[in-house]
Write a protein that holds these residues in place. Sequence first.
Motif, PDB file in Angstrom:
ATOM      1  N   MET A   1      34.775  40.639   9.764  1.00  0.00           N
ATOM      2  CA  MET A   1      36.006  39.929   9.379  1.00  0.00           C
ATOM      3  C   MET A   1      37.214  40.645   9.983  1.00  0.00           C
ATOM      4  O   MET A   1      37.320  41.867   9.923  1.00  0.00           O
ATOM      5  CB  MET A   1      36.156  39.886   7.864  1.00  0.00           C
ATOM      6  CG  MET A   1      35.061  39.091   7.151  1.00  0.00           C
ATOM      7  SD  MET A   1      35.165  37.340   7.530  1.00  0.00           S
ATOM      8  CE  MET A   1      36.668  36.945   6.666  1.00  0.00           C
ATOM      9  N   GLY A   2      38.121  39.873  10.549  1.00  0.00           N
ATOM     10  CA  GLY A   2      39.324  40.449  11.120  1.00  0.00           C
ATOM     11  C   GLY A   2      40.495  40.358  10.163  1.00  0.00           C
ATOM     12  O   GLY A   2      40.349  40.001   8.981  1.00  0.00           O
ATOM     13  N   TYR A   3      41.680  40.685  10.646  1.00  0.00           N
ATOM     14  CA  TYR A   3      42.905  40.609   9.862  1.00  0.00           C
ATOM     15  C   TYR A   3      43.611  39.282  10.107  1.00  0.00           C
ATOM     16  O   TYR A   3      43.341  38.580  11.094  1.00  0.00           O
ATOM     17  CB  TYR A   3      43.843  41.754  10.230  1.00  0.00           C
ATOM     18  CG  TYR A   3      43.309  43.123   9.888  1.00  0.00           C
ATOM     19  CD1 TYR A   3      43.248  43.547   8.563  1.00  0.00           C
ATOM     20  CD2 TYR A   3      42.859  43.981  10.882  1.00  0.00           C
ATOM     21  CE1 TYR A   3      42.755  44.798   8.250  1.00  0.00           C
ATOM     22  CE2 TYR A   3      42.362  45.234  10.583  1.00  0.00           C
ATOM     23  CZ  TYR A   3      42.309  45.637   9.259  1.00  0.00           C
ATOM     24  OH  TYR A   3      41.818  46.872   8.941  1.00  0.00           O
ATOM     25  N   ILE A   4      44.528  38.958   9.239  1.00  0.00           N
ATOM     26  CA  ILE A   4      45.391  37.798   9.462  1.00  0.00           C
ATOM     27  C   ILE A   4      46.308  38.121  10.629  1.00  0.00           C
ATOM     28  O   ILE A   4      46.978  39.157  10.638  1.00  0.00           O
ATOM     29  CB  ILE A   4      46.210  37.469   8.203  1.00  0.00           C
ATOM     30  CG1 ILE A   4      45.263  37.107   7.042  1.00  0.00           C
ATOM     31  CG2 ILE A   4      47.168  36.333   8.469  1.00  0.00           C
ATOM     32  CD1 ILE A   4      45.976  36.893   5.724  1.00  0.00           C
ATOM     33  N   VAL A   5      46.329  37.271  11.594  1.00  0.00           N
ATOM     34  CA  VAL A   5      47.070  37.527  12.831  1.00  0.00           C
ATOM     35  C   VAL A   5      48.284  36.611  12.895  1.00  0.00           C
ATOM     36  O   VAL A   5      48.192  35.416  12.627  1.00  0.00           O
ATOM     37  CB  VAL A   5      46.177  37.296  14.071  1.00  0.00           C
ATOM     38  CG1 VAL A   5      46.956  37.563  15.349  1.00  0.00           C
ATOM     39  CG2 VAL A   5      44.937  38.188  13.997  1.00  0.00           C
ATOM     40  N   GLY A   6      49.428  37.202  13.232  1.00  0.00           N
ATOM     41  CA  GLY A   6      50.648  36.422  13.389  1.00  0.00           C
ATOM     42  C   GLY A   6      50.723  35.760  14.747  1.00  0.00           C
ATOM     43  O   GLY A   6      49.821  35.884  15.592  1.00  0.00           O
ATOM     44  N   GLU A   7      51.848  35.064  14.979  1.00  0.00           N
ATOM     45  CA  GLU A   7      52.034  34.363  16.242  1.00  0.00           C
ATOM     46  C   GLU A   7      52.385  35.342  17.355  1.00  0.00           C
ATOM     47  O   GLU A   7      52.918  36.429  17.107  1.00  0.00           O
ATOM     48  CB  GLU A   7      53.145  33.314  16.110  1.00  0.00           C
ATOM     49  CG  GLU A   7      52.810  32.187  15.151  1.00  0.00           C
ATOM     50  CD  GLU A   7      53.933  31.174  15.093  1.00  0.00           C
ATOM     51  OE1 GLU A   7      54.954  31.385  15.790  1.00  0.00           O
ATOM     52  OE2 GLU A   7      53.802  30.182  14.359  1.00  0.00           O
ATOM     53  N   ASP A   8      52.106  34.949  18.554  1.00  0.00           N
ATOM     54  CA  ASP A   8      52.460  35.743  19.724  1.00  0.00           C
ATOM     55  C   ASP A   8      53.981  35.768  19.872  1.00  0.00           C
ATOM     56  O   ASP A   8      54.639  34.723  19.826  1.00  0.00           O
ATOM     57  CB  ASP A   8      51.813  35.133  20.965  1.00  0.00           C
ATOM     58  CG  ASP A   8      52.038  36.006  22.200  1.00  0.00           C
ATOM     59  OD1 ASP A   8      52.736  37.032  22.080  1.00  0.00           O
ATOM     60  OD2 ASP A   8      51.522  35.647  23.273  1.00  0.00           O
ATOM     61  N   ARG A   9      54.553  36.977  20.030  1.00  0.00           N
ATOM     62  CA  ARG A   9      56.006  37.074  20.138  1.00  0.00           C
ATOM     63  C   ARG A   9      56.551  36.372  21.375  1.00  0.00           C
ATOM     64  O   ARG A   9      57.713  35.981  21.410  1.00  0.00           O
ATOM     65  CB  ARG A   9      56.423  38.552  20.165  1.00  0.00           C
ATOM     66  CG  ARG A   9      56.167  39.293  18.867  1.00  0.00           C
ATOM     67  CD  ARG A   9      56.845  40.648  18.893  1.00  0.00           C
ATOM     68  NE  ARG A   9      56.611  41.397  17.658  1.00  0.00           N
ATOM     69  CZ  ARG A   9      55.687  42.337  17.507  1.00  0.00           C
ATOM     70  NH1 ARG A   9      54.889  42.620  18.509  1.00  0.00           N
ATOM     71  NH2 ARG A   9      55.562  42.977  16.348  1.00  0.00           N
ATOM     72  N   ASP A  10      55.756  36.241  22.391  1.00  0.00           N
ATOM     73  CA  ASP A  10      56.208  35.590  23.622  1.00  0.00           C
ATOM     74  C   ASP A  10      55.945  34.097  23.634  1.00  0.00           C
ATOM     75  O   ASP A  10      56.251  33.415  24.629  1.00  0.00           O
ATOM     76  CB  ASP A  10      55.505  36.232  24.831  1.00  0.00           C
ATOM     77  CG  ASP A  10      55.890  37.701  24.989  1.00  0.00           C
ATOM     78  OD1 ASP A  10      57.049  38.025  24.663  1.00  0.00           O
ATOM     79  OD2 ASP A  10      55.037  38.502  25.413  1.00  0.00           O
ATOM     80  N   GLN A  11      55.377  33.575  22.547  1.00  0.00           N
ATOM     81  CA  GLN A  11      55.081  32.151  22.487  1.00  0.00           C
ATOM     82  C   GLN A  11      56.371  31.367  22.288  1.00  0.00           C
ATOM     83  O   GLN A  11      57.148  31.614  21.357  1.00  0.00           O
ATOM     84  CB  GLN A  11      54.114  31.873  21.328  1.00  0.00           C
ATOM     85  CG  GLN A  11      53.851  30.400  21.077  1.00  0.00           C
ATOM     86  CD  GLN A  11      53.123  29.736  22.226  1.00  0.00           C
ATOM     87  OE1 GLN A  11      52.168  30.297  22.739  1.00  0.00           O
ATOM     88  NE2 GLN A  11      53.574  28.581  22.641  1.00  0.00           N
ATOM     89  N   ALA A  12      56.641  30.431  23.157  1.00  0.00           N
ATOM     90  CA  ALA A  12      57.824  29.578  23.025  1.00  0.00           C
ATOM     91  C   ALA A  12      57.635  28.609  21.866  1.00  0.00           C
ATOM     92  O   ALA A  12      56.536  28.108  21.629  1.00  0.00           O
ATOM     93  CB  ALA A  12      58.070  28.805  24.326  1.00  0.00           C
TER      94      ALA A  12
END
Length: 463
Positions: A1-12
């Motif tokens: 199981m992984g962690y909750i991942v946020g959005e990519d900072r470079d994602q428009a």
Amino acid sequence: MGYIVGEDRDQASLLPSRIADYVASDASVRVIDAFADGLDLAALGFGRAVAASTGRPGYDPRDLLKLYVWGYFNEIRSSRRLERACRRDVEAMWLLRRLAPDFKTIADFRRDNGPAIVGACRVFVLVCRDAGLFAARLIALDGSKFRAAASPKKVIGREEIAEEGVRLERRIAAYLCGLDEADACETDDEPDAVPAALAALYNRRAELDRMAHKLDAEERTTLVEGEEDARPMRAGSGHKPPCYNVQTAVDADTGLIVHHDVTDEPTDRRQLHPMASATRESLDLEALTVVADKGFDNGEHASACERDGIVACVPSQRSINNQGDGTLFDRTAFIYEPETDTFTCPAGRTLARKQLHRKKRNVTYASQDCSGCALKPHCTTAERRFVKRHLDDDALNRMDARATPAMMKARRCAVEHPFGTIKRMTAGGRFLTRNLKGTRTEMALSVLAYNILRTINIQTAIA
């Protein structure tokens, strides 16, 4: 199981174009904005309430007032932190329409508009009164100590003034002796720093003399250097830092603060009538019932409240007979006869009026003869017994009788919560500004922020 991942900072991404979309429709900042927009700043006395027709445009005082109220609401009081909030807090950006005044402009606004800010706090109380939020069935009074900005090391008394004066005289004498030696040697190498140092020493001595005269004139034992309105005060024994005594009058039904004041009085004994009468005027009532703890016990104020139609409920602090081994008859064992203005002792003998003490507001009664009395060993160790009666004894007795346990419980439930909330908002109850003018401005902002918060909670509970 992984962690909750946020959005990519470079994602428009397509974010809302309006900053108002980031502020909830029921956010408290909208209440602050609406209240400030409805104020008549010119009538309250705010500086620059009307924009000048010439010169460089300045900030609207309405915007700076909104910023301060929002800051105290969110526990941000420093002008530098408010400046930073204008650039990175979404609510502050929305409130000021992305204006970012510098910290000096923000600090100067609070310094220059103290009475007007106090007036704005009172306006909110009137708005709540006209909206019918005050039940005004019972008003609870209380006082609490708030720390002054001055350091405890700045507390100075007569002994410290005298000791520093001696040290200054020695230093001045040493400088003058050095100048005399230089004159004797007929040299022109007098250091430039010597006259400046002497001037500083003379100025300091003059300042010490001024503080000593102030202590004598005001009959005080200590003074806070740099903030002379503050006084060392705190309950209990031990270290007493410089503080102010903050007074509040709280509506027991709603928890809203109806009236408040910042004083330099170390105790609450002289605050009952001023706070009660000011509260009655704010509520525009003919009669008012107030409750306070025993720290407000004052016979003169009890009588004044009765004359003004104010029903005061305060437990009295009466002295007991501490003579002998503590088993002697207390004053309550003597019966006062108002028709003859005398006391009757347990043995049936009469104590006649002997002396009036106007400053202490009491009368001394003395027995004419205690010889041969069988109860004398239980009454007094002196030749005859003396009893004192307060000039406002009847008013004190009535006020004490009204202070029932249920009334005192209602007082505790009403006054403790506002002080606890305000002290949380003000870093445990410490002012940033100095002297009564600055601290009254700060407390007005704190009370206004608290009342807005409390009003929002009341309306939310009703809804």
